[in-house]
Design an enzyme around this catalytic site. Structure first.
Site, PDB file in Angstrom:
ATOM      1  CE  LYS A  71      -4.451  -1.056   0.143  1.00 59.53           C
ATOM      2  NZ  LYS A  71      -4.816  -1.611  -1.111  1.00 59.53           N
ATOM      3  CE  LYS A 113      -5.290 -10.067  -3.894  1.00 59.05           C
ATOM      4  NZ  LYS A 113      -6.614  -9.946  -3.377  1.00 59.05           N
ATOM      5  CE  LYS A 166     -14.022  -6.477  -2.519  1.00 57.73           C
ATOM      6  NZ  LYS A 166     -12.996  -6.149  -1.511  1.00 57.73           N
TER       7      LYS A 166
HETATM    8  P1  ADP Z   1      -9.851  -7.639  -2.735  1.00 55.24           P
HETATM    9  O1  ADP Z   1      -8.431  -8.079  -2.426  1.00 55.24           O
HETATM   10  O2  ADP Z   1     -10.291  -8.092  -4.045  1.00 55.24           O
HETATM   11  O3  ADP Z   1     -10.114  -6.181  -2.484  1.00 55.24           O
HETATM   12  P2  ADP Z   1     -10.817  -8.299  -0.105  1.00 55.24           P
HETATM   13  O4  ADP Z   1      -9.518  -7.758   0.326  1.00 55.24           O
HETATM   14  O5  ADP Z   1     -12.016  -7.616   0.406  1.00 55.24           O
HETATM   15  O6  ADP Z   1     -10.801  -8.384  -1.712  1.00 55.24           O
HETATM   16  O7  ADP Z   1     -10.889  -9.852   0.201  1.00 55.24           O
HETATM   17  C1  ADP Z   1     -12.021 -10.553   0.653  1.00 55.24           C
HETATM   18  C2  ADP Z   1     -11.700 -12.032   0.691  1.00 55.24           C
HETATM   19  O8  ADP Z   1     -11.442 -12.531  -0.627  1.00 55.24           O
HETATM   20  C3  ADP Z   1     -10.455 -12.373   1.516  1.00 55.24           C
HETATM   21  O9  ADP Z   1     -10.690 -13.579   2.201  1.00 55.24           O
HETATM   22  C4  ADP Z   1      -9.391 -12.553   0.475  1.00 55.24           C
HETATM   23  O10 ADP Z   1      -8.375 -13.435   0.901  1.00 55.24           O
HETATM   24  C5  ADP Z   1     -10.186 -13.174  -0.658  1.00 55.24           C
HETATM   25  N1  ADP Z   1      -9.560 -12.922  -1.974  1.00 55.24           N
HETATM   26  C6  ADP Z   1      -9.430 -11.732  -2.609  1.00 55.24           C
HETATM   27  N2  ADP Z   1      -8.825 -11.883  -3.802  1.00 55.24           N
HETATM   28  C7  ADP Z   1      -8.569 -13.218  -3.939  1.00 55.24           C
HETATM   29  C8  ADP Z   1      -7.984 -14.033  -4.963  1.00 55.24           C
HETATM   30  N3  ADP Z   1      -7.581 -13.511  -6.120  1.00 55.24           N
HETATM   31  N4  ADP Z   1      -7.877 -15.366  -4.751  1.00 55.24           N
HETATM   32  C9  ADP Z   1      -8.327 -15.914  -3.590  1.00 55.24           C
HETATM   33  N5  ADP Z   1      -8.898 -15.217  -2.601  1.00 55.24           N
HETATM   34  C10 ADP Z   1      -9.024 -13.888  -2.750  1.00 55.24           C
END
Ligand code: ADP
Ligand code: TRP
Length: 332
Positions: free
Chosen positions: A113, A195, A198
């Protein structure tokens, strides 16, 4: 025997995607019968990146609707907004006294970040894992269904638990990251870089709200090459990723057929991507349509969130009273 306690949260920072589904939500749905589950929208965590107040509410409702569309049953689980539990920031404050600047600065997600938003390295970002620990231990959870990227945060939660217990007396159990497949999941992005997420890699991420033609277009553009020339050769990372996605949404026989075709060098990636696109459309379309319906019924979403918050507060207020007592903060 009482059921084991489970907690997990998703930030309200945008549209949910396939990574959220396979890393987190699929497990939520599978866990809801056997465990005592608390699932929430991490709206306080979303504040670290300063969301537009006009957008926050819609994002929170959508995360709730998409969770329900994936199969969560509000009768079985507590589904709520993090900010509806004042006990969480209270416990966060207590845990902050046991969290050290040095260890927080070393967390890889914090360092990422700092790189991504050097103009906004706020204290909330630094203490992100402390708030996350409070979310988890406020209900004394032992299992936390999350994707691989969150493993280290859960390890930090165990450290804070041990520090609290050693200093003030045994109160919290140690939480562990959980996935039904025994291995934590990381759903890769379609361009072979990192990965699905969002906010980054928007064109290489499949969202649960994507329309059919958008899904087809994104998969068509996924990176491939002219195919293997040696039988049974090692797959490049971006090809492995396409196979991984196929494993998640296509029938096993389809996956096996393409694996064999790869191994004997007869694979045609164009056909494989077409097949994957159709299987992906079949997977995403029903979730998308259900989530749309739910979002059109805001009153129902509000009712579910209110009831979820009531259930969650009953558990959180018990824990915070115990923590205060152990710390000596009980004067009357
Ligand atoms: P993002 O990283 O997309 O903003 P969040 O941080 O809100 O999403 O993550 C919510 C959940 O989704 C967490 O348990 C996170 O580990 C899981 N998660 C997010 N991206 C992935 C991914 N590409 N593969 C597996 N799990 C993921
Ligand atoms: N930090 C998690 C993420 O970025 C979201 C989250 C916040 C969470 N609090 C949590 C996940 C508690 C599990 C448990 O994905």
């Amino acid at each position: 025997m009482s059921k084991e306690i489970v907690v997990s949260g998703i930030r309200s920072t945008g549209f949910l995607h396939l990574g959220n589904y396979f890393g987190a939500m699929k497990n939520y749905v599978q866990m809801q019968d056997e465990y005592n589950c608390y699932f929430f929208v991490a709206d306080y965590h979303a504040l670290t990146t300063h969301p537009d107040p006009k957008e926050l509410k819609g994002n929170v409702y959508r995360v709730v609707a998409e969770n329900l569309a994936c199969g969560l049953d509000p009768e079985k689980v507590a589904l709520y907004a993090q900010s509806d539990l004042p006990e969480i920031p209270e416990l966060y404050l207590m845990l902050n006294m046991m969290a050290y600047k040095g260890e927080l600065e070393k967390v890889p997600t914090f360092k990422d970040k700092v790189r991504q938003q050097p103009e906004n390295v706020n204290a909330g970002l630094l203490t992100y894992p402390v708030l996350m620990s409070a979310d988890i231990i406020i209900h004394k959870a032992v299992k936390v269904p999350v994707g691989k990227d969150q493993e280290q945060h859960i390890e930090m939660a165990r450290n804070f638990v041990n520090r609290f217990n050693n200093r003030y007396g045994e109160l919290f159990p140690e939480p562990y990251a959980f996935n039904f497949s025994n291995e934590l999941v990381k759903v890769p992005s379609l361009d072979g870089n990192g990965k699905m997420s969002k906010s980054e890699n928007v064109n290489a991420t499949l969202y649960l709200a994507d329309e059919d033609d958008v899904i087809r277009k994104k998969i068509k553009k996924a990176k491939t090459d002219s195919g293997p020339t040696e039988p049974n050769s090692e797959m490049p990372e971006y090809i492995k990723n396409i196979f991984l996605l196929m494993k998640l949404v296509s029938p096993q026989e389809v996956y096996d057929t393409y694996t064999n075709a790869y191994n004997d060098c007869t694979i045609r990636y164009g056909d494989m991507k077409k097949q994957l696109a159709e299987d992906m459309v079949n997977f995403i379309a029903p979730i998308r349509e259900k989530a749309k319906d739910l979002q059109n019924n805001e009153d129902q979403l509000k009712k579910i969130m209110k009831e979820g918050a009531e259930k969650a507060r009953a558990s959180a207020s018990k824990t915070i009273a115990e923590a205060r007592k152990l710390m000596g903060i009980n004067y009357y």
